[in-house]
Scaffold this motif. Structure first.
Motif: not given
Length: 73
Positions: A23-32, A8-16, A56-59
């Motif tokens: 899952d396959d992801v492309a560069e810049d796809d949102a992971i959370l 993570s580049e910032i602190p925060g709370k995981v909301v989703s 991590v988990a939601v919350g």
């Protein structure tokens, strides 16, 4: 293939969580999505590949630099 640890580049709370192991992801796809300073900010995949693990988990509250996922890239 190398395993990439997503931080993570910032602190925060995981909301989703937008991607799941396998899952396959492309560069810049949102992971959370993090909530930080009353804004929702995506944590994006730094490279394309397959999600190996979500660490991590939601919350959860995370700090800048915390590992949040592993991608097999």
């Amino acid at each position: 293939m190398a395993q990439i640890r997503v931080e993570s580049e910032i602190p925060g709370k995981v909301v989703s969580i937008e991607a799941n192991p396998g899952d396959d992801v492309a560069e810049d796809d949102a992971i959370l999505i993090l909530e930080s300073m009353k804004m929702e900010i995506p944590v994006a995949a730094p490279t394309s590949g397959k999600i190996v693990e979500i660490l991590v988990a939601v919350g959860d509250t995370i700090s800048e630099g915390d590992e949040v996922a592993i991608i097999d890239g």
